[in-house]
Write a protein that holds these residues in place. Structure first.
Motif, PDB file in Angstrom:
ATOM      1  N   GLY A   1       0.809  -1.213   0.000  1.00 20.78           N
ATOM      2  CA  GLY A   1       0.000   0.000   0.000  1.00 20.78           C
ATOM      3  C   GLY A   1       0.840   1.260   0.000  1.00 20.78           C
ATOM      4  O   GLY A   1       0.339   2.346   0.283  1.00 20.78           O
ATOM      5  N   ILE A   2       2.145   1.130  -0.318  1.00 19.57           N
ATOM      6  CA  ILE A   2       3.051   2.289  -0.340  1.00 19.57           C
ATOM      7  C   ILE A   2       2.541   3.327  -1.332  1.00 19.57           C
ATOM      8  O   ILE A   2       2.567   4.512  -1.076  1.00 19.57           O
ATOM      9  CB  ILE A   2       4.492   1.846  -0.677  1.00 19.57           C
ATOM     10  N   GLN A   3       2.090   2.855  -2.463  1.00 21.57           N
ATOM     11  CA  GLN A   3       1.440   3.707  -3.454  1.00 21.57           C
ATOM     12  C   GLN A   3       0.099   3.063  -3.764  1.00 21.57           C
ATOM     13  O   GLN A   3      -0.141   1.930  -3.387  1.00 21.57           O
ATOM     14  CB  GLN A   3       2.261   3.791  -4.740  1.00 21.57           C
ATOM     15  N   ALA A   4      -0.749   3.755  -4.484  1.00 26.30           N
ATOM     16  CA  ALA A   4      -2.026   3.181  -4.916  1.00 26.30           C
ATOM     17  C   ALA A   4      -2.134   3.297  -6.434  1.00 26.30           C
ATOM     18  O   ALA A   4      -2.965   4.036  -6.960  1.00 26.30           O
ATOM     19  CB  ALA A   4      -3.187   3.893  -4.229  1.00 26.30           C
TER      20      ALA A   4
ATOM     21  N   ILE B   1      -5.325   4.772 -13.846  1.00 26.08           N
ATOM     22  CA  ILE B   1      -5.282   3.782 -14.927  1.00 26.08           C
ATOM     23  C   ILE B   1      -4.000   3.878 -15.751  1.00 26.08           C
ATOM     24  O   ILE B   1      -3.507   2.875 -16.264  1.00 26.08           O
ATOM     25  CB  ILE B   1      -6.541   3.879 -15.815  1.00 26.08           C
ATOM     26  N   GLU B   2      -3.421   5.065 -15.846  1.00 21.57           N
ATOM     27  CA  GLU B   2      -2.204   5.246 -16.632  1.00 21.57           C
ATOM     28  C   GLU B   2      -1.031   4.426 -16.098  1.00 21.57           C
ATOM     29  O   GLU B   2      -0.091   4.125 -16.827  1.00 21.57           O
ATOM     30  CB  GLU B   2      -1.808   6.731 -16.705  1.00 21.57           C
ATOM     31  N   SER B   3      -1.081   4.049 -14.826  1.00 21.88           N
ATOM     32  CA  SER B   3       0.015   3.269 -14.238  1.00 21.88           C
ATOM     33  C   SER B   3       0.134   1.881 -14.861  1.00 21.88           C
ATOM     34  O   SER B   3       1.180   1.240 -14.779  1.00 21.88           O
ATOM     35  CB  SER B   3      -0.157   3.150 -12.725  1.00 21.88           C
TER      36      SER B   3
ATOM     37  N   VAL C   1      -2.308  -8.311 -11.555  1.00 21.33           N
ATOM     38  CA  VAL C   1      -2.240  -6.898 -11.186  1.00 21.33           C
ATOM     39  C   VAL C   1      -2.941  -6.046 -12.245  1.00 21.33           C
ATOM     40  O   VAL C   1      -3.770  -5.198 -11.921  1.00 21.33           O
ATOM     41  CB  VAL C   1      -0.762  -6.462 -10.995  1.00 21.33           C
ATOM     42  N   CYS C   2      -2.623  -6.283 -13.507  1.00 21.60           N
ATOM     43  CA  CYS C   2      -3.218  -5.492 -14.591  1.00 21.60           C
ATOM     44  C   CYS C   2      -4.740  -5.598 -14.597  1.00 21.60           C
ATOM     45  O   CYS C   2      -5.438  -4.592 -14.740  1.00 21.60           O
ATOM     46  CB  CYS C   2      -2.673  -5.936 -15.946  1.00 21.60           C
TER      47      CYS C   2
ATOM     48  N   THR D   1     -10.464   1.534 -22.377  1.00 21.96           N
ATOM     49  CA  THR D   1     -10.874   2.203 -21.140  1.00 21.96           C
ATOM     50  C   THR D   1     -10.224   3.573 -21.025  1.00 21.96           C
ATOM     51  O   THR D   1     -10.868   4.542 -20.625  1.00 21.96           O
ATOM     52  CB  THR D   1     -10.508   1.329 -19.918  1.00 21.96           C
ATOM     53  N   LEU D   2      -8.965   3.657 -21.397  1.00 21.54           N
ATOM     54  CA  LEU D   2      -8.244   4.930 -21.360  1.00 21.54           C
ATOM     55  C   LEU D   2      -8.892   5.947 -22.301  1.00 21.54           C
ATOM     56  O   LEU D   2      -9.107   7.103 -21.938  1.00 21.54           O
ATOM     57  CB  LEU D   2      -6.775   4.706 -21.728  1.00 21.54           C
TER      58      LEU D   2
END
Length: 166
Positions: free
Chosen positions: A41-44, A49-51, A91-92, A155-156
């Motif tokens: 949970g360091i980042q979210a 979505i761009e991540s 993850v994706c 989606t993007l």
């Protein structure tokens, strides 16, 4: 930090495993610890979505390595990158749906709840989970990534037009 029970799965973690902290820039920590950002949970990154583009880049690197392994018929060397690639796909798919990976132990239930996913994703993933070091599993994983990437771009595009992407 100890790996939560929800992430204990024979392919990824054993009970009692620990998650080391990492100073690596996003998404490099995922190369060394499966589901790193979902666990810590360091980042979210699932909130942006761009991540996903960075995770697709990780897969492309892994795919090149796997093509070499399978060209040499080296299933043993392919196993670890295949499992890492499988973690990238999970993850994706979760991040595409704006959610973090919360339960790998019961991944089928988690997948079933996702709105955006490739056709027959659960059945195809079951095959890969059962035989991660087979060439046919690699082909299936690569196809799932290809289809997930298409969903990502769709989606993007919808989110940039102001439509509801999820």
């Amino acid at each position: 930090m100890q790996v939560p029970n929800e992430f204990v799965h024979p392919l990824f973690f054993r009970a009692g495993d620990n998650v080391p902290t990492s100073d690596a820039p996003f998404p490099e920590a995922m190369k060394h610890v499966y589901f790193y950002y979902d666990l810590t949970g360091i980042q979210a990154p699932w909130a942006e979505i761009e991540s996903l583009a960075a995770v697709f880049t990780l897969w492309h690197e892994e795919r090149d390595r796997l093509e070499s392994c399978f060209a040499k018929r080296d299933r043993a060397s392919a196993r670890e990158p295949m499992i890492r690639g499988l973690s990238y796909l999970l993850v994706c798919l979760h991040w595409l749906n704006g959610k973090r990976v919360a339960n790998v132990r019961e991944w089928e239930k988690e997948m079933d709840a996702l709105a955006l996913k490739p056709v027959n994703a659960i059945e195809r993933l079951q095959f890969i989970f059962a035989r991660p070091d087979l060439y046919h599993s690699f082909i299936q994983l690569n196809e799932l990534f290809h289809e997930t990437e298409k969903l990502y771009y769709k989606t993007l595009a919808a989110s940039k037009k102001g439509m509801s992407p999820r």
